[in-house]
Every structure is written in structure tokens, then in C-alpha cells.
Motif scaffolding. Structure first.
Motif, PDB file in Angstrom:
ATOM      1  N   VAL A  29      11.514   7.441   4.687  1.00 24.88           N
ATOM      2  CA  VAL A  29      10.738   7.376   3.451  1.00 24.88           C
ATOM      3  C   VAL A  29      11.010   6.067   2.720  1.00 24.88           C
ATOM      4  CG1 VAL A  29      10.422   8.426   1.181  1.00 24.88           C
ATOM      5  CG2 VAL A  29      10.612   9.875   3.205  1.00 24.88           C
ATOM      6  N   ALA A  30      12.275   5.679   2.626  1.00 24.40           N
ATOM      7  CA  ALA A  30      12.619   4.430   1.949  1.00 24.40           C
ATOM      8  C   ALA A  30      12.010   3.231   2.667  1.00 24.40           C
ATOM      9  CB  ALA A  30      14.135   4.286   1.857  1.00 24.40           C
ATOM     10  N   GLY A  31      12.098   3.226   3.999  1.00 19.37           N
ATOM     11  CA  GLY A  31      11.503   2.135   4.761  1.00 19.37           C
ATOM     12  C   GLY A  31       9.999   2.081   4.601  1.00 19.37           C
ATOM     13  N   GLY A  32       9.361   3.243   4.549  1.00 19.61           N
ATOM     14  CA  GLY A  32       7.912   3.289   4.375  1.00 19.61           C
ATOM     15  C   GLY A  32       7.477   2.728   3.031  1.00 19.61           C
ATOM     16  N   VAL A  33       8.211   3.066   1.980  1.00 19.98           N
ATOM     17  CA  VAL A  33       7.877   2.547   0.655  1.00 19.98           C
ATOM     18  C   VAL A  33       8.004   1.022   0.637  1.00 19.98           C
ATOM     19  CG1 VAL A  33       8.598   2.504  -1.765  1.00 19.98           C
ATOM     20  CG2 VAL A  33       8.479   4.681  -0.536  1.00 19.98           C
ATOM     21  N   LEU A  34       9.062   0.507   1.248  1.00 15.57           N
ATOM     22  CA  LEU A  34       9.252  -0.946   1.285  1.00 15.57           C
ATOM     23  C   LEU A  34       8.139  -1.633   2.080  1.00 15.57           C
ATOM     24  CD1 LEU A  34      13.124  -1.197   1.767  1.00 15.57           C
ATOM     25  CD2 LEU A  34      11.815  -1.693  -0.305  1.00 15.57           C
ATOM     26  N   LEU A  35       7.784  -1.059   3.236  1.00 13.17           N
ATOM     27  CA  LEU A  35       6.735  -1.650   4.060  1.00 13.17           C
ATOM     28  C   LEU A  35       5.376  -1.610   3.371  1.00 13.17           C
ATOM     29  CD1 LEU A  35       7.691  -0.350   7.626  1.00 13.17           C
ATOM     30  CD2 LEU A  35       7.839  -2.701   6.777  1.00 13.17           C
ATOM     31  N   LEU A  36       5.091  -0.504   2.702  1.00 19.50           N
ATOM     32  CA  LEU A  36       3.825  -0.411   1.981  1.00 19.50           C
ATOM     33  C   LEU A  36       3.770  -1.429   0.846  1.00 19.50           C
ATOM     34  CD1 LEU A  36       3.232   3.450   1.762  1.00 19.50           C
ATOM     35  CD2 LEU A  36       1.927   1.784   3.103  1.00 19.50           C
ATOM     36  N   GLY A  37       4.886  -1.600   0.146  1.00 22.59           N
ATOM     37  CA  GLY A  37       4.928  -2.594  -0.915  1.00 22.59           C
ATOM     38  C   GLY A  37       4.716  -4.002  -0.387  1.00 22.59           C
ATOM     39  N   LEU A  38       5.359  -4.320   0.747  1.00 19.78           N
ATOM     40  CA  LEU A  38       5.207  -5.646   1.335  1.00 19.78           C
ATOM     41  C   LEU A  38       3.790  -5.872   1.840  1.00 19.78           C
ATOM     42  CD1 LEU A  38       6.525  -8.297   2.276  1.00 19.78           C
ATOM     43  CD2 LEU A  38       7.186  -7.117   4.401  1.00 19.78           C
TER      44      LEU A  38
END
Length: 231
Positions: A29-38
């Protein structure tokens, strides 16, 4: 004045419904949020400031990438209820009544095996070999403490059932040390074993494709391919 015949019995409170246990990967979940933000930052910047075909390429790339990022990071989850196990993987949703589950296996990946022999991977409960090795080392240290004369038993007031303790104030674990995902699998096995014979936990295994993910991703891939082909 009412007579006893006129008095209706008070309604009995209904039993509260048990909510499903939900298992997700915090790291995913944390990685997904970061990737979506980027992806959003780069894509929107290209759409607003790009020239020529760049905004259209950026838009098509976003339509393709955002569903895929969501599919592999935010979407995976396992819902364990009293009657069934619902597995939400990146591109499919599988519902298995507990009576149709043959086993829950842990190896290099965690998976559920149906009575029919079909296997379904539990994407939201990934196996961490590093966590397993760490848990094994902790268990070895705890076992050494228990067998090295450092454990104290019988000191409790319940007929020797008090918890043991290590010299120096440390505490010996009551059970074997397990990695987090292995503990989750233990919980699922306990729930399965307690509910597999229940009448309400019978039925058929169902699986469907996640078109809400596949549709946008395919559309984005087609548009991106057309734009690149046209040049």
C-alpha cells in the motif's frame, strides 16, 4: 390497562454480524501511494507543459499505468469471513466457501488450494524469506534460553502454569516465534478448520476477472500504441 394477552413479547436483539478480517500488505500500500504520486506528478506536468504529441502520450501512459499500479499495490486483499474466503488479486476476485478449501499452503508464496485442485495465490500476503530467517534466529535464541536453565517455571500461582522468564528481566515467548505473514496464515488455517464443516460455509468456488482494472489498462495500451505507431 392492558391484560397479559394484550402484551406482545419484546423483540429479541439480533446477533451482530461478524465483519470479515481483512489482510493487506502495508508495504504494498505504501509503495502504491508513492508510485501513484510520482506518476501523477510526472504525467500531469507533461500534460500541462508538454508540446506536440507529448500531452497525449502522457495521458495515454497515465491511463495505462495507474490501473496497473493500483492492481499490484492497493487492490490485493484477502477477506476472511465466517463462511468464505474472498481473495482479491490484481486481475481476479476468487470466492471460496470454507467447505471448498482443501489447504492453505506456505512456501515461496502463500496460496489457497481448492478441493478441485486449483491453486490461487494470495497476493496480499507475500512471503518474506528475510522475516522468516529473522524469526528463526529469534526462536533459536528463545529455545536456547528455555533449555539453558534460564527459564523459570512453577513460580506462578496457577499450579505451575505461570509464564517463564529469563534472567535479567527478559521474557520467554509462550509459543514459537513466527514471521508476520506466517502468523496470518496460521489465523486463516484456524478459521478454516473451525468453519469448513459448517452448513453455511458450503457452496461453489467462483472467480471473475477484474474488468474495472483490465478495461482502462487495455484502453490506455491501445491509445498509447496508436500514438507511437502514428509517430
Amino acid at each position: 390497562m392492558t391484560t397479559p394477552e394484550d402484551q406482545s413479547p419484546a423483540p429479541q436483539p439480533s446477533a451482530p454480524e461478524t465483519k470479515d478480517r481483512v489482510y493487506r500488505s502495508p508495504a504494498g500500500v505504501a509503495g502504491g501511494v508513492l508510485l501513484l504520486g510520482l506518476a501523477g506528478w510526472l504525467g500531469i506536468d507533461a500534460i500541462l507543459t508538454g508540446e506536440g504529441r507529448t500531452p497525449w502520450l502522457a495521458l495515454a501512459a497515465l491511463i495505462l499505468l495507474v490501473p496497473l499500479i493500483v492492481a499490484f499495490t492497493l487492490r490485493p486483499a484477502v477477506f476472511a469471513g465466517q463462511d468464505r474466503l474472498r481473495v482479491r488479486n490484481p486481475f481476479r476476485v476468487i470466492v471460496l466457501p470454507w467447505g471448498q478449501v482443501a489447504s492453505l499452503r506456505s512456501g515461496y508464496s502463500n496460496e489457497v488450494v481448492a478441493v478441485s485442485g486449483k491453486k490461487f495465490q494470495l497476493w496480499s500476503i507475500p512471503v518474506s524469506l528475510r522475516a522468516r530467517k529473522k524469526a528463526t534466529r529469534r526462536e533459536s535464541k528463545a529455545a536456547a534460553g528455555r533449555t539453558g536453565g534460564q527459564e523459570v517455571r512453577g513460580s506462578g500461582g496457577f499450579g505451575g502454569l505461570g509464564g517463564g522468564s529469563l534472567r535479567g528481566g527478559g521474557t520467554v515467548p509462550d509459543g514459537p516465534v513466527r514471521a508476520e505473514t506466517d502468523r496470518v496464515m496460521d489465523e486463516l488455517r484456524q478459521l478454516w478448520e473451525s468453519r469448513e464443516k459448517a452448513e453455511t460455509a458450503q457452496g461453489e468456488v467462483t472467480a471473475r476477472w477484474a474488468w474495472e482494472i483490465l478495461g482502462p489498462a487495455v484502453a490506455g495500451a491501445v491509445v498509447l500504441g496508436i500514438l507511437l505507431a502514428v509517430g
